[in-house]
Design an enzyme around this catalytic site. Structure first.
Site, PDB file in Angstrom:
ATOM      1  N   ASP A  59      55.142  34.855  33.604  1.00 49.97           N
ATOM      2  CA  ASP A  59      53.876  34.831  32.876  1.00 49.97           C
ATOM      3  C   ASP A  59      53.596  33.403  32.368  1.00 49.97           C
ATOM      4  O   ASP A  59      54.509  32.735  31.874  1.00 49.97           O
ATOM      5  CB  ASP A  59      53.998  35.789  31.682  1.00 49.97           C
ATOM      6  CG  ASP A  59      52.658  36.166  31.115  1.00 49.97           C
ATOM      7  OD1 ASP A  59      52.296  37.352  31.155  1.00 49.97           O
ATOM      8  OD2 ASP A  59      51.943  35.259  30.615  1.00 49.97           O
ATOM      9  N   SER A 125      33.920  29.333  35.914  1.00 49.38           N
ATOM     10  CA  SER A 125      32.957  30.301  36.418  1.00 49.38           C
ATOM     11  C   SER A 125      31.539  29.877  36.049  1.00 49.38           C
ATOM     12  O   SER A 125      31.328  29.224  35.012  1.00 49.38           O
ATOM     13  CB  SER A 125      33.270  31.654  35.773  1.00 49.38           C
ATOM     14  OG  SER A 125      32.179  32.515  35.901  1.00 49.38           O
ATOM     15  N   TYR A 150      35.010  37.651  28.499  1.00 47.80           N
ATOM     16  CA  TYR A 150      35.637  36.990  29.644  1.00 47.80           C
ATOM     17  C   TYR A 150      35.018  35.593  29.820  1.00 47.80           C
ATOM     18  O   TYR A 150      35.714  34.581  29.911  1.00 47.80           O
ATOM     19  CB  TYR A 150      35.445  37.834  30.917  1.00 47.80           C
ATOM     20  CG  TYR A 150      35.640  37.038  32.173  1.00 47.80           C
ATOM     21  CD1 TYR A 150      36.918  36.628  32.550  1.00 47.80           C
ATOM     22  CD2 TYR A 150      34.546  36.650  32.962  1.00 47.80           C
ATOM     23  CE1 TYR A 150      37.109  35.857  33.694  1.00 47.80           C
ATOM     24  CE2 TYR A 150      34.728  35.890  34.101  1.00 47.80           C
ATOM     25  CZ  TYR A 150      36.011  35.495  34.462  1.00 47.80           C
ATOM     26  OH  TYR A 150      36.192  34.723  35.585  1.00 47.80           O
ATOM     27  N   LYS A 154      36.389  31.373  29.484  1.00 52.17           N
ATOM     28  CA  LYS A 154      36.226  30.268  30.449  1.00 52.17           C
ATOM     29  C   LYS A 154      35.576  29.065  29.753  1.00 52.17           C
ATOM     30  O   LYS A 154      35.968  27.926  29.984  1.00 52.17           O
ATOM     31  CB  LYS A 154      35.359  30.709  31.636  1.00 52.17           C
ATOM     32  CG  LYS A 154      36.008  31.757  32.511  1.00 52.17           C
ATOM     33  CD  LYS A 154      37.175  31.184  33.282  1.00 52.17           C
ATOM     34  CE  LYS A 154      37.933  32.245  34.044  1.00 52.17           C
ATOM     35  NZ  LYS A 154      39.251  31.810  34.516  1.00 52.17           N
TER      36      LYS A 154
HETATM   37  N1  LIG Z   1      36.681  36.664  41.599  1.00 54.20           N
HETATM   38  C1  LIG Z   1      35.639  36.191  40.924  1.00 54.20           C
HETATM   39  O1  LIG Z   1      34.529  36.701  41.054  1.00 54.20           O
HETATM   40  C2  LIG Z   1      35.787  34.984  40.014  1.00 54.20           C
HETATM   41  C3  LIG Z   1      34.635  34.272  39.629  1.00 54.20           C
HETATM   42  C4  LIG Z   1      34.781  33.184  38.779  1.00 54.20           C
HETATM   43  C5  LIG Z   1      36.042  32.818  38.319  1.00 54.20           C
HETATM   44  N2  LIG Z   1      37.131  33.547  38.700  1.00 54.20           N
HETATM   45  C6  LIG Z   1      38.454  33.148  38.178  1.00 54.20           C
HETATM   46  O2  LIG Z   1      39.294  32.786  39.255  1.00 54.20           O
HETATM   47  C7  LIG Z   1      40.645  33.136  38.960  1.00 54.20           C
HETATM   48  C8  LIG Z   1      41.199  33.980  40.098  1.00 54.20           C
HETATM   49  O3  LIG Z   1      40.376  35.121  40.273  1.00 54.20           O
HETATM   50  P1  LIG Z   1      40.719  36.257  41.335  1.00 54.20           P
HETATM   51  O4  LIG Z   1      39.442  36.895  41.714  1.00 54.20           O
HETATM   52  O5  LIG Z   1      41.615  35.745  42.384  1.00 54.20           O
HETATM   53  O6  LIG Z   1      41.498  37.284  40.371  1.00 54.20           O
HETATM   54  P2  LIG Z   1      42.840  38.086  40.603  1.00 54.20           P
HETATM   55  O7  LIG Z   1      42.963  39.048  39.486  1.00 54.20           O
HETATM   56  O8  LIG Z   1      42.897  38.609  41.993  1.00 54.20           O
HETATM   57  O9  LIG Z   1      43.945  36.925  40.445  1.00 54.20           O
HETATM   58  C9  LIG Z   1      44.434  36.510  39.204  1.00 54.20           C
HETATM   59  C10 LIG Z   1      45.960  36.483  39.307  1.00 54.20           C
HETATM   60  O10 LIG Z   1      46.511  36.037  38.075  1.00 54.20           O
HETATM   61  C11 LIG Z   1      47.636  36.852  37.754  1.00 54.20           C
HETATM   62  N3  LIG Z   1      47.797  36.778  36.290  1.00 54.20           N
HETATM   63  C12 LIG Z   1      46.948  37.247  35.339  1.00 54.20           C
HETATM   64  N4  LIG Z   1      47.419  36.950  34.116  1.00 54.20           N
HETATM   65  C13 LIG Z   1      48.577  36.247  34.300  1.00 54.20           C
HETATM   66  C14 LIG Z   1      49.518  35.656  33.421  1.00 54.20           C
HETATM   67  N5  LIG Z   1      49.377  35.746  32.094  1.00 54.20           N
HETATM   68  N6  LIG Z   1      50.583  35.020  33.952  1.00 54.20           N
HETATM   69  C15 LIG Z   1      50.758  34.944  35.289  1.00 54.20           C
HETATM   70  N7  LIG Z   1      49.893  35.487  36.180  1.00 54.20           N
HETATM   71  C16 LIG Z   1      48.819  36.136  35.682  1.00 54.20           C
HETATM   72  C17 LIG Z   1      47.280  38.224  38.294  1.00 54.20           C
HETATM   73  O11 LIG Z   1      48.424  39.024  38.542  1.00 54.20           O
HETATM   74  C18 LIG Z   1      46.564  37.852  39.593  1.00 54.20           C
HETATM   75  O12 LIG Z   1      47.476  37.730  40.676  1.00 54.20           O
HETATM   76  C19 LIG Z   1      40.618  33.863  37.614  1.00 54.20           C
HETATM   77  O13 LIG Z   1      40.932  32.939  36.602  1.00 54.20           O
HETATM   78  C20 LIG Z   1      39.174  34.305  37.500  1.00 54.20           C
HETATM   79  O14 LIG Z   1      38.772  34.445  36.172  1.00 54.20           O
HETATM   80  C21 LIG Z   1      37.035  34.606  39.553  1.00 54.20           C
END
Ligand SMILES: NC(=O)c1ccc[n+]([C@@H]2O[C@H](COP(=O)([O-])OP(=O)(O)OC[C@H]3O[C@@H](n4cnc5c(N)ncnc54)[C@H](O)[C@@H]3O)[C@@H](O)[C@H]2O)c1
Length: 339
Positions: A59, A125, A150, A154
């Site tokens: 983590d 984001s 959320y 960010k």
């Molecule tokens: N998918 C979208 O639409 C989107 C849009 C804008 C920004 N984001 C950002 O991009 C990043 C990745 O998004 P995603 O869609 O791949 O999400 P996702 O949930 O598939 O990936 C996030 C990963 O982080 C891991 N994780 C969460 N908390 C953790 C912690 N405390 N320690 C270690 N690992 C941890 C989760 O297990 C997961 O594998 C995120 O920060 C998300 O907020 C995503």
């Protein structure tokens, strides 16, 4: 060749980015607590690239786990995806979001400082633009207050990183403001695997198409858009993954904190998405109109000129590609990574 630590690398965008980093000849160390992902994604990344990566289950809020990772590997830069991302959930359990996304980012950056690693790419984001800016969003617009917790996390982390880089010139930080990532790797082996009811449109459509859900709910039909449904800027996850490599290259050569929008600049409505999905995949999507959802903006999309001119990044995949690739992933993996 560089050693890149990828937090959250087992997730949707992280796994696609790990694949691109490995293909570019770098080494990858993933730190992920698997709270929203499966190690299977990383096994498949290694299978697709025929290269290996190091996976550490842990983590980002665990300082000693981070110190061990930095001590064991000569890390050159960090790409920070780890975080929680469900907008609705962030309204119900804000403290969990503040702890994971804000305290987690502070913990990571502190560990980087202890290890003297100062290159960082952060997953931000489009939500940081808030409600009052007109589309297309440009990076130099004043940031707004996001409507949900959320988005707030960010915004806070962006501002914190910016202040950090102003106070200490060793830092070089990229803020990538994603629009709406969809699609999957061409192979259909890795893709988006949301737990429970999807928050986002694309996995909702593919889960209806594969029979996991009965019909698509379209939230609102009276927005001031071309057909009354909300418009978003969808970006292929592989195009997005490649932007991380370019941002990393850019940051390895310069200092300070810089933001880039990563979107195609094309507003696409919910109905357009549904209709195009039906056409390119020859699959009917039953749907119903329901009430508007709290906090949804009518329309937002990017001006990505800065990423084009400064990073040399350009979106290569079309909407049709995104919809074909999303469906290819879902039909090969009807239950996601579950066997
Ligand atoms: N998918 C979208 O639409 C989107 C849009 C804008 C920004 N984001 C950002 O991009 C990043 C990745 O998004 P995603 O869609 O791949 O999400 P996702 O949930 O598939 O990936 C996030 C990963 O982080 C891991 N994780 C969460 N908390 C953790 C912690 N405390 N320690 C270690 N690992 C941890 C989760 O297990 C997961 O594998 C995120 O920060 C998300 O907020 C995503």
């Amino acid at each position: 060749m560089a050693n890149i630590l990828v937090t959250g690398g087992a997730g949707y965008i992280g796994s696609h980015t790990c694949l691109e980093i490995l293909n570019a000849g770098h080494s990858v160390i993933v730190l992920d607590n698997l709270s929203n992902s499966s190690e299977e994604a990383l096994l498949r990344v290694q299978e697709l690239t025929a290269k290996s990566l190091t996976f550490v289950e842990g983590d980002i809020r665990d300082a000693s786990a981070l110190d061990q990772v930095f001590a064991a590997h000569q890390i050159d830069a960090v790409i920070h995806f780890a975080g929680l991302k469900a907008v609705g959930e962030s309204q119900q359990i804000p403290l969990t979001y503040f702890d994971n996304n804000i305290a987690g980012s502070i913990s990571l950056v502190q560990a980087m400082e202890r290890a003297e690693v100062f290159h960082l790419v952060f997953s931000s984001s489009a939500t940081v633009y808030g409600e009052s800016n007109p589309s297309p969003y440009q990076e130099n617009m004043p940031l707004g207050m996001p409507t949900n917790n959320y988005g707030y996390t960010k915004l806070i982390v962006e501002q914190m990183l910016e202040k950090l880089s102003l106070a200490d010139e060793r830092w070089s930080i990229a803020l990538l403001r994603y629009f709406n990532p969809i699609g999957a790797h061409k192979s259909g082996r890795i893709g988006e695997d949301p737990q429970g009811i999807p928050n986002n449109l694309m996995p909702f459509i593919t889960q209806v198409a594969v029979g996991r859900r009965e019909k698509l709910s379209i939230f609102g039909q009276d927005y001031a858009t071309q057909d009354g449904t909300c418009e978003r800027d969808y970006i292929h996850v592989v195009d997005l993954a490649k932007a991380h490599l370019l941002a990393l290259d850019h940051r390895l050569k310069s200092k300070g904190c810089r933001a880039w929008n990563i979107g195609t600049g094309q507003p696409i409505s919910v109905l357009q998405m549904k209709n195009t999905f039906e056409k390119v995949n020859d699959r009917k999507i039953p749907f119903e109109f329901v009430e508007r959802r709290f906090g949804d903006l009518a329309s937002f999309y990017a001006d990505s000129t800065r990423a084009q001119t400064e990073l040399g990044w350009i979106a290569k995949y079309s909407l049709e590609d995104m919809l074909v690739d999303s469906w290819n992933w879902q039909k090969q993996n009807p239950e996601g990574y579950k066997k």
